[in-house]
Design a protein around this motif. Structure first.
Motif: not given
Lengths: 310, 389, 270
Positions: C78-79, C145-149, C182-189
């Protein structure tokens, strides 16, 4: 290489980056197509055939599947059950979660406020089957906690999951416990971001608490209310796991005493995987598909008229 | 071979035209400042050089290469963005090394380059810090360094000093120019600040509404502005200007303001070339810089004006006067005697300091002969004048 | 006065919601037959014998392994797919970008229950029934996931990518060394949300497999229900063991999950 003169789009674009772009999108798109959109289209197709999926022969029967379905009292019963379930669950979970959110809103920034919120939210992240097991015990007519407590106070002790009248409400109680947490968190999110100026202005104007609620808070949280209604509608019409587990699934079947908890999804499952009637199951699935899609769109249409967006 | 050439470049965004028929070239090692008010298209020019935008029409040449055949990465330009674009999760060294690492340069070579550049931008001790720990000026120098390490063919700077305070800006102006002189890289510098342009540029390119108004050295821009816009953009306070109508009255040249009847007599020699045209338009613009104005009747043309306001600025005073509907400003030193508000006085400007612009605000060039004759009669008048006193 | 009622109500609610989980623990660690005692027992007796039996005498670790395998692979896929798609949709100008985006979001609107039958058919023809691939593959792409990223990448300044373009840095290097870090928070979520939905999956493996060797924990519990019937102690031990991982994860990441769900849902609606 690149041609630049007279390009239609004046935004900067390098051809092989376009190629990369499509490449990046491909995996997701492929999965979505193969496992979601293709089945979607397929569903509309196979509902009109009588067929055995394991071999390749199928005969076109047009509306034949549907005719058989409509002659089954169980089919209508399942529709009724689903409706019953949804009609109770949607308002109940919406109001309950809003109520809890309002209750928790005051102390939410305190540590204990956050703790209560977590406790309300926890059931939502837990696996349904795992938690249903304890509820089976809680609902047990002889030894379960609920009846013990009720008996202690000399209240009537219902048969819960074993009784034809109480089976569905029992499942509803479980579902409320499981899903209210999510909606409460959503409402809390909206409530804590209400513009304080509006609330304070209203209070200064001497608004009573009820008035404040009805005329100020309610409209301001209406986007989230709408969201919760849509989510709970979709969720309740598609509930499966808890009904399965609580009403006898693992022992073969599920569906509750006298089919009282046989909802659409349960019936589809049984028809397809227990009785191997895939064609009928497809027809039912198609009906469910259209039903949910239509409801969602209708709700959106209504919301566009009623919801107040800031 | 020129470092950069723009041939008939136009740029449209949809129906909106941002640049029209831009032509200019930049010589090797030159420091060209592109200046104009916000929205005039100067950033677009920069982005087209970098390859981040494509022209709608026209061609760009980088050296002997055609820009349209090259991706941004292949053009070997170094660009400094207005907001610096430093990667916040990398420290200064890593930011500087980013492009070099991506190009698989050997480690020691990267280190060498960064050492050199760190000296030039004076950030030797800061290499381990993250952008969040740096001041605005330091961040800007890192952005500069990042472009420098690649030893680019052309340097592009997009309003690099606009986010800095005045004192820092002064220092950075000198530093930037010094870095340019040390590295000899052709530089194109976009700004809206005329002080930066005047102090840093080899040549200035003045833009307005997507068109080039003038390209020239700071001296040319200031003393021989091609359009009224250029004339008024440079100089502080801005050049005084008024719309006038040229007439002959009693066999004498006069001009009057377009808006009222005050009449000034004019030496006929001064616009003799202009009036030799057939059907010359009689509406003109006249302009003169505040620092060239003298109180009292003198050599040159004189205006009869009323003092309306005075701004005292410490070392000098700006005196605002009214000529009919036009307002002029002239300067007095701090120890000069100041007029009073409401006084009616005479001010005069020497002929050599007058600028004329036609109806379309384009410069009217005075013929050399005219200027020579004016200067002669000036000397003549001067002798008479001083004799009389 | 009103304040006290509210406080009492809050305590009542907190207790009400925790009762089921608490009692799972009580019965699981109670004495044999504790489930049948009247009046009901309120305190856990901390006998872990039943849990020991479940762990050692059943195929528990097999099921656990299944869950871990499936969940881990799902999260990783997914990531990868969501970062890729999210980046492409935010930074790269491809034709039909918007249509593709809406198509990807549209998947969320399809009623899952209704699609199960045709999905079963598709799986059958792809020979994915009764396989790990079948339990993982359909979930390797995620609309949310796509939306968040995409949201996250859109918030990054365009000049980051532009300066790297000018510096001749390839898109892949940029994604790897700038966009993803730079997208680490999104990765965590996304990891958290995917973990929860993957770990809790039940109906899909129920339908798509008919052996027990591949079952993840949730599905395995129904087998326990068949085996243990009314042995409440063993049964609740099994469910407690199934609940523990999630509860532990939840305890450590509460704030993050709540924030993600509240923010994500509000952004993801429609």
């Amino acid at each position: 290489m690149i041609t630049v003169f007279g390009s239609k789009k004046n935004t900067f674009r390098i051809p092989w980056e376009t190629f990369i772009g499509y490449g990046l999108l491909l995996p997701s798109m492929l999965i979505f197509l193969v496992f979601y959109y293709v089945p979607g289209v397929f569903l509309a197709y196979i509902s009109f055939f009588h067929w055995n999926i394991f071999s390749s022969d199928s005969t076109f029967v047009g509306l034949g599947n549907f005719r058989i379905l409509f002659n089954q009292p169980l089919f209508w019963r399942s529709l009724l059950n689903s409706l019953y379930y949804a009609v109770v669950m949607v308002p109940a979970s919406t109001m309950l979660s809003l109520g809890i959110a309002l209750l928790l809103r005051e102390g939410i920034h305190l540590k204990r406020g956050a703790v209560v919120r977590s406790m309300v939210f926890l059931p939502h992240v837990t696996p349904i089957v795992a938690t249903s097991i304890i509820w089976l015990w809680l609902f047990d007519p002889q030894f379960g906690l609920f009846n013990s407590v009720l008996g202690y106070f000399h209240f009537p002790q219902p048969g819960w999951l074993g009784s034809t009248h109480w089976a569905m409400p029992s499942v509803m109680i479980y579902s409320l416990w499981h899903s209210v947490g999510l909606y409460t968190v959503l409402f809390l999110g909206a409530l804590t971001t209400l513009p304080r100026s509006v609330l304070e202005a209203a209070k200064v104007d001497g608004a009573k608490k009820w008035y404040l609620f009805r005329r100020v808070i309610l409209p301001l949280v209406s986007p989230v209310t709408f969201l919760v209604i849509v989510l709970s509608t979709i969720d309740s019409l598609q509930s499966f796991s808890q009904i399965y587990t609580l009403t006898g699934g693992p022992h073969g079947g599920a569906g509750g005493p006298a089919f009282s908890t046989t909802t659409d999804s349960i019936l589809i499952y049984q028809t397809a995987f227990l009785y191997q009637h895939f064609s009928l199951a497809s027809a039912m699935s198609l009906i469910l598909f259209i039903l949910i899609l239509a409801l969602t769109l209708m709700q959106k249409w209504i919301a566009d008229r009623l919801v107040f967006y800031r | 071979m020129e470092a950069l050439q723009f041939h008939h470049i136009s740029k449209k965004f949809g129906a909106q035209s941002v640049l029209s028929d831009i032509n200019f070239s930049v010589t090797q090692g030159e420091f060209l400042v592109v200046i104009g008010p916000s929205g005039c298209g100067k950033s677009t020019i920069l982005r087209m050089i970098a390859g981040l935008e494509h022209p709608t029409e026209g061609s760009i040449k980088l050296g002997h290469r055609n820009a349209q055949d090259l991706t941004p990465g292949e053009r070997n330009v170094g660009m400094v963005f207005q907001n610096y674009a430093l990667y916040p999760h990398l420290n200064v060294y890593e930011n500087l090394a980013f492009a070099l690492k991506a190009a698989r340069m050997p480690k020691f070579q990267i280190q060498n380059r960064i050492q050199k550049v760190a000296e030039i931008i004076e950030l030797q001790g800061m290499l381990r810090k993250k952008p969040g720990e740096l001041s605005g000026g330091q961040k800007q120098r890192v952005a500069l360094g990042r472009a420098l390490v690649r030893e680019p063919y052309i340097f592009l700077l997009d309003e690099p000093l606009s986010n800095l305070d005045a004192i820092l800006r002064e220092k950075m102006r000198i530093d930037l120019r010094r870095i340019h002189d040390e590295t000899q890289i052709s530089t194109i510098y976009v700004t809206h600040d005329q002080v930066e342009a005047m102090t840093m540029a080899d040549r200035i390119l003045v833009m307005h509404n997507g068109k080039i108004h003038q390209i020239g050295t700071p001296e040319e821009i200031y003393n021989r502005p091609s359009t009224l816009f250029v004339a008024r953009f440079f100089g502080s306070p801005a050049m005084n200007a008024a719309q006038i109508v040229l007439q002959i009255q009693n066999h004498q040249w006069i001009f009057s303001s377009l808006h009222h009847e005050q009449v000034i007599s004019l030496d006929p020699k001064i616009l003799s070339t202009y009036i030799q045209q057939e059907n010359y338009p009689t509406e003109l613009w006249i302009g003169f810089r505040p620092e060239t104005v003298q109180e009292g009747i003198g050599m040159g043309i004189s205006f009869n004006v009323t003092v309306t306001q005075m701004e005292k600025l410490g070392s000098r005073t700006h005196v605002h006067v009214k000529w009919g509907n036009d307002i002029f400003v002239y300067l007095l030193r701090h120890d000069d005697a100041l007029p009073r508000i409401g006084d009616v006085i005479e001010i005069s400007i020497p002929y050599s300091e007058l600028h004329f612009f036609d109806k379309n605000q384009n410069r009217i060039e005075l013929h050399k002969k005219e200027i020579k004759e004016i200067n002669q009669s000036l000397r003549f008048e001067e002798e008479n004048f001083s004799e009389a006193n | 006065m009103w304040k006290y009622i509210m406080a009492l109500l809050r305590i009542f609610i907190a207790v009400a919601f925790i009762i089921p989980v608490y009692w799972t623990f009580v019965i699981a660690t109670g004495a044999k037959g504790a489930a049948y005692s009247l009046p009901p027992i309120f305190y856990p007796a901390f006998h872990f014998h039943a849990m020991w039996i479940v762990l050692t005498q059943t195929k528990w670790f097999r099921y656990l392994f299944n869950s871990i395998l499936i969940t881990t692979l799902t999260i990783l896929s997914v990531l990868i797919s969501s970062i890729a798609a999210g980046y492409a949709l935010s930074e790269i100008n491809v034709k039909g970008k918007n249509i593709i985006f809406y198509l990807m979001l549209g998947v969320m609107m399809l009623p899952g229950q209704a699609l199960l039958i045709p999905q079963y058919v598709v799986m059958f023809h792809l020979h994915l029934l009764n396989s790990y691939a079948g339990l993982i593959l359909p979930f390797t792409a995620s609309s949310s996931g796509i939306f968040l990223f995409r949201q996250y990448f859109m918030k990054m300044p365009k000049s980051y990518r532009e300066v790297s373009l000018v510096e001749n840095v390839s898109t892949w290097t940029y994604i790897r060394r700038v966009a993803i870090p730079l997208a680490k928070p999104a990765v965590a979520t996304v990891t958290l949300l995917t973990f929860i939905s993957s770990w809790n999956q039940f109906q899909w493996p129920l339908i798509m497999t008919d052996t027990t060797t591949l079952d993840p924990i949730e599905l395995a519990l129904t087998h326990y229900m068949q085996t243990y019937q009314a042995n409440w102690r063993e049964l609740t031990s099994a469910s407690l063991l199934a609940l523990l991982p999630i509860i532990i994860v939840f305890l450590f990441t509460q704030k993050h999950i709540v924030a993600a769900v509240a923010g994500g849902e509000q952004g993801g609606k429609d």
